[in-house]
Design a protein around this motif. Sequence first.
Motif, mmCIF file in Angstrom:
data_model
loop_
_atom_site.group_PDB
_atom_site.id
_atom_site.type_symbol
_atom_site.label_atom_id
_atom_site.label_comp_id
_atom_site.label_asym_id
_atom_site.label_seq_id
_atom_site.Cartn_x
_atom_site.Cartn_y
_atom_site.Cartn_z
ATOM 1 N N PRO A 126 4.337 13.385 -7.580
ATOM 2 C CA PRO A 126 4.236 14.765 -8.067
ATOM 3 C C PRO A 126 4.339 14.884 -9.588
ATOM 4 O O PRO A 126 3.846 15.862 -10.170
ATOM 5 N N GLU A 127 4.940 13.905 -10.235
ATOM 6 C CA GLU A 127 5.083 13.969 -11.694
ATOM 7 C C GLU A 127 3.788 13.632 -12.420
ATOM 8 O O GLU A 127 3.641 13.970 -13.593
ATOM 9 N N THR A 128 2.860 12.965 -11.718
ATOM 10 C CA THR A 128 1.604 12.572 -12.371
ATOM 11 C C THR A 128 0.363 13.131 -11.683
ATOM 12 O O THR A 128 -0.719 13.137 -12.284
ATOM 13 N N GLU A 129 0.494 13.599 -10.424
ATOM 14 C CA GLU A 129 -0.641 14.156 -9.685
ATOM 15 C C GLU A 129 -0.640 15.678 -9.816
ATOM 16 O O GLU A 129 0.250 16.360 -9.311
ATOM 17 N N PRO A 130 -1.645 16.244 -10.518
ATOM 18 C CA PRO A 130 -1.641 17.689 -10.772
ATOM 19 C C PRO A 130 -1.975 18.539 -9.550
ATOM 20 O O PRO A 130 -1.549 19.695 -9.466
ATOM 21 N N GLU A 131 -2.763 17.997 -8.604
ATOM 22 C CA GLU A 131 -3.157 18.786 -7.439
ATOM 23 C C GLU A 131 -2.046 18.767 -6.398
ATOM 24 O O GLU A 131 -1.692 17.710 -5.871
ATOM 25 N N LYS A 132 -1.514 19.933 -6.064
ATOM 26 C CA LYS A 132 -0.340 20.012 -5.196
ATOM 27 C C LYS A 132 -0.603 19.442 -3.810
ATOM 28 O O LYS A 132 0.277 18.815 -3.207
ATOM 29 N N ASP A 133 -1.817 19.664 -3.269
ATOM 30 C CA ASP A 133 -2.100 19.179 -1.915
ATOM 31 C C ASP A 133 -2.343 17.672 -1.877
ATOM 32 O O ASP A 133 -2.589 17.105 -0.810
ATOM 33 N N ARG A 134 -2.289 16.997 -3.031
ATOM 34 C CA ARG A 134 -2.423 15.546 -3.077
ATOM 35 C C ARG A 134 -1.128 14.876 -3.561
ATOM 36 O O ARG A 134 -1.134 13.720 -3.957
ATOM 37 N N GLN A 135 -0.043 15.616 -3.509
ATOM 38 C CA GLN A 135 1.246 15.072 -3.925
ATOM 39 C C GLN A 135 2.028 14.573 -2.714
ATOM 40 O O GLN A 135 2.057 15.231 -1.671
ATOM 41 N N LEU A 136 2.647 13.403 -2.862
ATOM 42 C CA LEU A 136 3.507 12.849 -1.818
ATOM 43 C C LEU A 136 4.946 12.829 -2.312
ATOM 44 O O LEU A 136 5.218 12.328 -3.398
ATOM 45 N N GLN A 137 5.848 13.358 -1.500
ATOM 46 C CA GLN A 137 7.264 13.289 -1.816
ATOM 47 C C GLN A 137 7.813 11.930 -1.378
ATOM 48 O O GLN A 137 7.476 11.434 -0.307
ATOM 49 N N ASN A 138 8.649 11.333 -2.207
ATOM 50 C CA ASN A 138 9.262 10.045 -1.879
ATOM 51 C C ASN A 138 10.444 10.300 -0.947
ATOM 52 O O ASN A 138 11.608 10.156 -1.308
ATOM 53 N N ASP A 139 10.109 10.681 0.271
ATOM 54 C CA ASP A 139 11.111 11.080 1.243
ATOM 55 C C ASP A 139 10.568 10.765 2.636
ATOM 56 O O ASP A 139 9.430 11.143 2.959
ATOM 57 N N VAL A 167 0.839 -1.201 0.000
ATOM 58 C CA VAL A 167 0.000 0.000 0.000
ATOM 59 C C VAL A 167 0.876 1.254 0.000
ATOM 60 O O VAL A 167 0.609 2.210 -0.735
ATOM 61 N N LEU A 168 1.933 1.270 0.832
ATOM 62 C CA LEU A 168 2.810 2.440 0.895
ATOM 63 C C LEU A 168 3.425 2.730 -0.473
ATOM 64 O O LEU A 168 3.443 3.878 -0.931
ATOM 65 N N LYS A 169 3.897 1.693 -1.152
ATOM 66 C CA LYS A 169 4.483 1.910 -2.479
ATOM 67 C C LYS A 169 3.410 2.338 -3.479
ATOM 68 O O LYS A 169 3.666 3.170 -4.357
ATOM 69 N N GLY A 170 2.194 1.795 -3.312
ATOM 70 C CA GLY A 170 1.095 2.203 -4.180
ATOM 71 C C GLY A 170 0.706 3.653 -3.965
ATOM 72 O O GLY A 170 0.353 4.365 -4.919
ATOM 73 N N GLN A 171 0.774 4.114 -2.706
ATOM 74 C CA GLN A 171 0.482 5.518 -2.411
ATOM 75 C C GLN A 171 1.489 6.440 -3.085
ATOM 76 O O GLN A 171 1.123 7.492 -3.634
ATOM 77 N N LEU A 172 2.761 6.040 -3.043
ATOM 78 C CA LEU A 172 3.791 6.861 -3.687
ATOM 79 C C LEU A 172 3.603 6.910 -5.201
ATOM 80 O O LEU A 172 3.868 7.936 -5.838
ATOM 81 N N ASP A 173 3.131 5.811 -5.769
ATOM 82 C CA ASP A 173 2.825 5.802 -7.208
ATOM 83 C C ASP A 173 1.654 6.722 -7.526
ATOM 84 O O ASP A 173 1.710 7.536 -8.452
#
Length: 286
Positions: free
Chosen positions: A177-190, A167-173
Amino acid sequence: MELNLKRPLVIFDLETTGLDIVKDRIIQIAYIKVMPDGTETRANILINPEKTIPPTVEELTGIKNSQVKQQPTFKQIAKDLQEEFKGCDFAGYNSNGFDIPVLAEEFLRAGVDFDFHKCQFIDVQTIFHKMEKRNLAAAYKFYCGRKMEEDFDAHRADQDTEATYRVLKGQLDKYNPETEPEKDRQLQNDVSFLAAFSKQNNNVDFAGRIIWAAKKKPDGTPLLDSEGNEVMHEVFNFGKYKGEPVRAVLHRDPGYFSWMLAGDFTYNTKQVLTRIRLSESILMNK
């Protein structure tokens, strides 16, 4: 998406004799340790809780008293786990609310002072609830595209750990940020970003008996530091001193410290309270 790690990350899950952080004990711990280079190691350990597993928990988890009777106690494996988890961050499902506090309590009960303050915590449930607001089975279906019962047995720590990792890896997918246009729905892989995003409270201790709160000036407005940030301090979050600064209470009513140490509070709460008291004594003696 693979995890972008600077330190090892331990994705883990516990099964316990119940939901009381103080009184219940671990019967199973499973974890996946992911290294920065992507190497993964897995462990699935049954633990003798030194108390009877209730029938409802046996039925729920499938873990019987007879299965754990000859297994090591947590105290017997605590130092091995301490060594295995040293220098790691942690991830789990509802781990900030339950698994981390229980694990911290078991370490302290075993006489092993594992310093969780140096760790960062990713709670996959918090990320999911902020993004979609459902449970692990729904998260698995949503992020992994399959029903959890098709791939796993329910209520087993090793199975839930595998599902949580996917699930965690699926959330990052999904929130890349490269595919999710809404900034408040972007997760940094960090890990630092994910840990901050997972944070739900201002607890100082895991049980939330002591919390961080902004200091106030006499006029009731927040006290700010030189950079304009609120100055925080520890306050009690329960009882007759709820909302009052811990240091002020301990100075005014020293007996409250003794009462808490003798009371039915978690070892972690007592440890945090002692640390505050000692730091206050050091400041007063300077």
